[in-house]
Each structure stands twice: as structure tokens, then as C-alpha cells.
Design an enzyme around this catalytic site. Structure first.
Site, PDB file in Angstrom:
ATOM      1  CD  GLU A 131      63.488 -22.160 -55.461  1.00 20.33           C
ATOM      2  OE1 GLU A 131      64.159 -22.611 -56.402  1.00 20.33           O
ATOM      3  OE2 GLU A 131      63.898 -21.294 -54.679  1.00 20.33           O
TER       4      GLU A 131
ATOM      5  CG  HIS B  12      66.582 -16.613 -65.846  1.00 18.58           C
ATOM      6  ND1 HIS B  12      67.520 -16.228 -64.923  1.00 18.58           N
ATOM      7  CD2 HIS B  12      65.844 -17.571 -65.247  1.00 18.58           C
ATOM      8  CE1 HIS B  12      67.355 -16.938 -63.829  1.00 18.58           C
ATOM      9  NE2 HIS B  12      66.353 -17.759 -63.989  1.00 18.58           N
TER      10      HIS B  12
ATOM     11  CG  HIS C  59      63.227 -14.079 -60.320  1.00 18.35           C
ATOM     12  ND1 HIS C  59      63.965 -13.521 -61.336  1.00 18.35           N
ATOM     13  CD2 HIS C  59      63.974 -15.125 -59.871  1.00 18.35           C
ATOM     14  CE1 HIS C  59      65.093 -14.193 -61.477  1.00 18.35           C
ATOM     15  NE2 HIS C  59      65.129 -15.168 -60.603  1.00 18.35           N
TER      16      HIS C  59
END
Length: 573
Positions: free
Chosen positions: A235, A197, A259
Site C-alpha cells: 500500500e 470483503h 486477507h
């Protein structure tokens, strides 16, 4: 990510093709949080065919009505998880009324009944026999699902049949190859859509558009002009209660191998012959196949791993636990929550250009950026001025939370003498396009329903990515960390060894700092934009280990130090 508003998008983009979408594991979290909001966005943007329905499949005994009610629930359904400015009740109901549910186990008898249900829905909605299977389940079920769908006769009849497979795609090279083998036993490669995604993010897709639709950068896109490339996925969150999952995964499997390697292939691949899906996928696979595979003994030279410990007891905040104290994490866990890697791409375009990747949890800020640093201009040009050294130009792709592209270059400071300062030209998505926030899955569904495989990983790409990661996993497994972990505190820059890795090459991590990050410090709160920008351009992050001397009493310093994390001790007068 984002899309232009519905009126513009439906005019330019055709509708998705009719189909019945089967979601296996439909009662799980993923369906509510991401899949349904994505389908809702496509509905609102006028991109979803009217000849479309969802059949949720799970072990729970739910009626169609109960399934719809749980998806429409104010507390934890679409009204809560949608990503638009306000919730459109009408569009929400229009979508959820197309939802149905069947209870089934992975068994041929159950799946034959499922096939009858799909035929009924197909007749009711006019889906032309097209079926999209979505596996929102753990990878260990992918093989059995594929086998049982085949055995129950799901491949027969008119229309297309396609399978979307959620990541993680394997946990190492061997399991990925085995998984591939199981899936392809009865299905063709072009029927399999392996989802990442991250590639649905508008800013990631824009890498391709930026590179191949603009003539000004492509001639510079090689080792003659580029000094190094850095990929950051930082993050600020910790494992957020998902300790059980994360402890068997770690940052290499969770973020880097999929990713980050995908972004790397977009940024560095050769120009494709066309924008056809396979043309792009061929070049992505070729790029990953050119990345040097490390021998186990090379791993400590080019790779650093880290794990966060408790936070510093400062700013009046309570201490937060280290990774090993998190729920469902083994108390002596060696799982890495941070990694930094130097990669070599052994082809003509990139030979000699180091590519640095870094990602971690519980870091000092959230941000995903790609920083392309060009080679230093010769400083001798500025002889006779006060300029002692020239800064290199940088091109920065902001993926999230800020979305845009920035070019950093030198300009003369106003005044009678020649002095230079870094300035930037900045393009921001939010200012240039009126857009709704997308989850990243919309583009995936839309592409899959139209048979466009550009954004999905082909088997060879998955294999190439695992081949790069495998020696790291092997070395780490054979080398316990013991007392070395944890090696960075929460809210810090990560382990000092990550700075050492890049400083050995005479370079530094380029920290992308935005005015929002700067204003977290009381000193800069509410500062003038021009002032904040000047401070950002002048900042150079440094990390020091405990016991290291920052500055001595008699040193004349041209710097001002701002302590971000931790504390300093003054040991003399």
C-alpha cells in the site's frame, strides 16, 4: 472488483431471496461508503429482490425520512460514493425508499420493539420471515447483540435468520475463540456469515476458477515444478488518520492474518470434491491447518517486521511524518506497519516450497499480486549459445489495481544468434469483460441472501489462521523494538531486513512493475510500449542500506543503475 453488465448478469443469475436487512450501527461510515453502494450495484444489475427492505438501527434518534436523506445526500451519500460510471437517480431512489430507521440500545425491551417493527416491514414487503442481521459495529458488541436478539425472540417464526459479522474477528487466538463461543451460544454455525470483503473481489474468486477449470496448470501445481510462491500486498497510503485503530492492530492483524491467509488457502488448497460451499471450506481449513506453527525462538528466523519513518526530503515535496508522529499513535509505538514472513506448508503437495508473504503501508507503490515461480530449467541445454543462465517461468495474478493474469516466459531476441529475453502473455480483466467496478461487498450480500457460504469464513478457518499468527504476536509483544524502529522510510521498499530474509534462501522478491509505475520516472515518460515492456522485463530491484557500497571505480558493470529512492554519494574521482 467487477461484474458483467446487468442484462447478462440478471439472465444468468437468479434474484436474491426476499428479506429484511437490519444494519446495526447504520449511522456509521461503513454503511454510507460501502454497504449502500453495494446494494445499489445489486439493484442496478437487476439482482436484488423487490421484496427487500433495510432497517437501520442505531442510538441516534432519526426518522425514516432523515435516514433516507442522509443516505441520498449529494455531499456524503450514495451520489458521492457509488462506483458506477454515472449515478442513476431513479435506481438510487428506488433503493433508498426501502430504507427505514429505528432507534435502539442493546437491551431486550428495545429489541422486542424492534421485532414488532420488523414484523410490520415483513408484512409490507412480503419478506417471508427472512431476516439478515448485519453487525457494522465493533467486535465487542457481537456477543451482546447475539444474546439480545435471541432473548427478544428473533429466532422464532418462519423464514431464515442469518447474521453477517464484520472483521476484525478477534485480536488474537484467545479472543477469537471467546468471540466464537459467544456468537454460537444461541446461534448455529450455518447462520453465521463472517465477512472478508477481500474475497468478494472478482480477481480473488478467479483464483479458484483458474485453478480448477483449466487443465494446463493443475498437473504442475506441486513441489516438483514450483520453486516458490510470493504474496505481495503493498500500500502506498499511510495510516490515513486512523492511527488510533491501527495502533492497536498492525499489519499482521489488519491484512496478513485474514486477507492474505485466505488468498493463500485458495491458491494452495487441494482440489475440492465439488464447488459446494462446505467442500471448498473444508479444503481451505485443511490447508491452513497444514501451515507450520512457529515456536517463539523460530520467529526471528522466518519473520521480519517494520515501521515507516519520515519521508526523504526530495523531489521538492515537504517531509511527511513517520508512523510514530501520526495522530493518535503512541510516540514509542511498537506497532508494525510492515511484515514479511516465510511460511512452510507441511503436506505432500507443498513440502519444501517456501511461501513468502509481504505487506506494508507507505511503500513505494500500490499493488496486490501473487507470483508463482516455477523451477529453473537446466542451463546446460543452451550450451553453444551466448545464453549463460535461464530465467524461470512465472505466473502472476494481479489482484489490484491492475486486474489480470500474466505468464512470463523466455523468447528468442530477433537476430542471427540465440539470445533470450523475458516476454509475457497477459490477460487483462478490463479488456476482456465490460464491467462496472464493485466494492467486494455485493457478492457477499448476494451470497448471504441466497444462503451460499462459500466466501465466508467458518469458525475452524478463523481458528486455524489465528493459530499461525499467535506465536508472532507473542514474540513481538515479548521483544520491544526500542531504537530499531522506524526501520524504513516512507515511499521505500520496506526494511532491508525483508530483502535479507528471502536472499538467505538464494531468492529475491519479484517486484511487479507496470508501465504506469515506470512512467513516474521522467526518463521513461511517454516511452513506446515495446520499449517500456523491455525495460520492465530487464529491471531487477535492489535495496541498499546506508553506507553500503553499490559499485567500485574499477568494477566493470553489466548493469545500469537507476536510483529510485534516497541518494548516492560518489566518493572518489
Amino acid at each position: 472488483s467487477m461484474t458483467t453488465e446487468a442484462s447478462a448478469s440478471s439472465a444468468a443469475n437468479p434474484l436474491s431471496e426476499p428479506c429484511i436487512m437490519l444494519i446495526f450501527g447504520a449511522s456509521g461510515d461503513l454503511t454510507k461508503r460501502l454497504l449502500v453502494p453495494s446494494l445499489y450495484n445489486l439493484t442496478c444489475d437487476g439482482l436484488l429482490s423487490d421484496k427487500f427492505a433495510v432497517l437501520g438501527v442505531g442510538r441516534s434518534e432519526l426518522t425514516d425520512g432523515q435516514f433516507r436523506a442522509s443516505m441520498a445526500s449529494e455531499a456524503d451519500g450514495l451520489p458521492k460514493f457509488h462506483t458506477r460510471k454515472e449515478y442513476d437517480q431513479g435506481q438510487g431512489e428506488k433503493l433508498i425508499n426501502r430504507f427505514h430507521f429505528s432507534s435502539a440500545n442493546i437491551a431486550v425491551e428495545d429489541f422486542k420493539k424492534l421485532k414488532l417493527r420488523v414484523s410490520e416491514l415483513d408484512a409490507e414487503y412480503g419478506a417471508l420471515g427472512n431476516v439478515l442481521f448485519y453487525f457494522a459495529m465493533a467486535p465487542r458488541f457481537f456477543g451482546p447483540l447475539c444474546d439480545t436478539l435471541h432473548a427478544a425472540g428473533f429466532q422464532d417464526g418462519p423464514g431464515w435468520k442469518r447474521i453477517i459479522v464484520e472483521k476484525p474477528f478477534g485480536t488474537d487466538l484467545q479472543s477469537a475463540l471467546k468471540l466464537n463461543q459467544e456468537i454460537l451460544r444461541h446461534w448455529r454455525e450455518e447462520q453465521i456469515f463472517r465477512v472478508d470483503h477481500y474475497l468478494g473481489k472478482e480477481t480473488v474468486q478467479n483464483l479458484l476458477a483458474f485453478r480448477f477449470s483449466n487443465g494446463m496448470f493443475e498437473p504442475l501445481w506441486n513441489n516438483h515444478h514450483i520453486d516458490n510462491i510470493q504474496f505481495n500486498v503493498c500500500e502506498s497510503v499511510d495510516v490515513q488518520g486512523r492511527g488510533g485503530y491501527y495502533d492497536s492492530s498492525g499489519v499482521l492483524r489488519d491484512m496478513i492474518q485474514n486477507h492474505m491467509f485466505q488468498m493463500l488457502s485458495y491458491l494452495c488448497m487441494e482440489p475440492p470434491g465439488s464447488f459446494e460451499a462446505d467442500s471448498i471450506r473444508n479444503e481451505k481449513a485443511k490447508l491452513l491447518e497444514s501451515v507450520r506453527i512457529y515456536q517463539p525462538e523460530e520467529v526471528p528466523q522466518y519473520v521480519v517486521r517494520g515501521q515507516y519513518g519520515p519521508s526523504f526530503p526530495e523531489y521538492g515535496e515537504p517531509d511527511k511524518p513517520g508512523y510514530r508522529q501520526e495522530k493518535d499513535v503512541k510516540p514509542d509505538s511498537d506497532t508494525e506497519t510492515f511484515a514479511a514472513i516465510r511460511l512452510h506448508i507441511d503436506n505432500r503437495r507443498w513440502a519444501g516450497v517456501p511461501v513468502y508473504l509481504r505487506s506494508g503501508k507507505a511503500l513505494w507503490k500500490r499493488g496486490t499480486e501473487i507470483v508463482v515461480t516455477f523451477k529453473h530449467p537446466p542451463a546446460a541445454v543452451m550450451r553453444g549459445t551466448q545464453v549463460e543462465k535461464l530465467e524461470p517461468n512465472r505466473l502472476i495474478f494481479h489482484i489490484q489495481p491492475k486486474q489480470g493474469i500474466e505468464l512470463v516466459f523466455q523468447a528468442k531476441v530477433p537476430g542471427p544468434t540465440v539470445q533470450l529475453q523475458n516476454v509475457d502473455m497477459s490477460f487483462s480483466y478490463g479488456n476482456a469483460f465490460k464491467a462496472s467496478r464493485y466494492t467486494g461487498y455485493e457478492v457477499m450480500f448476494y451470497s448471504c441472501m441466497r444462503g451460499d457460504a462459500t466466501l465466508f469464513s467458518r469458525g475452524d478457518l478463523v481458528k486455524a489462521a489465528w493459530r499461525i499468527a499467535q506465536p508472532l504476536l507473542d514474540y513481538w509483544q515479548a521483544t520491544p523494538t526500542g531504537k530499531e524502529f522506524p526501520n524504513y522510510a516512507r515511499n521505500s521498499w520496506g526494511p532491508p531486513s525483508a530483502s535479507a530474509l528471502i536472499e538467505r534462501d538464494g531468492r529475491r522478491w519479484y517486484e511487479v512493475i507496470t508501465p504506469e509505475v515506470l512512467e513516474m520516472s521522467p526518463l521513461f515518460k511517454g516511452g513506446e510500449p515495446v520499449f517500456l515492456n523491455a525495460v520492465i522485463m530487464a529491471l531487477q530491484p535492489r535495496s541498499f542500506s546506508p553506507g553500503q557500497t553499490i559499485i567500485k571505480a574499477d568494477d566493470t558493470a553489466g548493469e545500469m543503475y537507476l536510483v529510485c529512492r534516497g541518494s548516492v554519494e560518489v566518493t572518489d574521482k
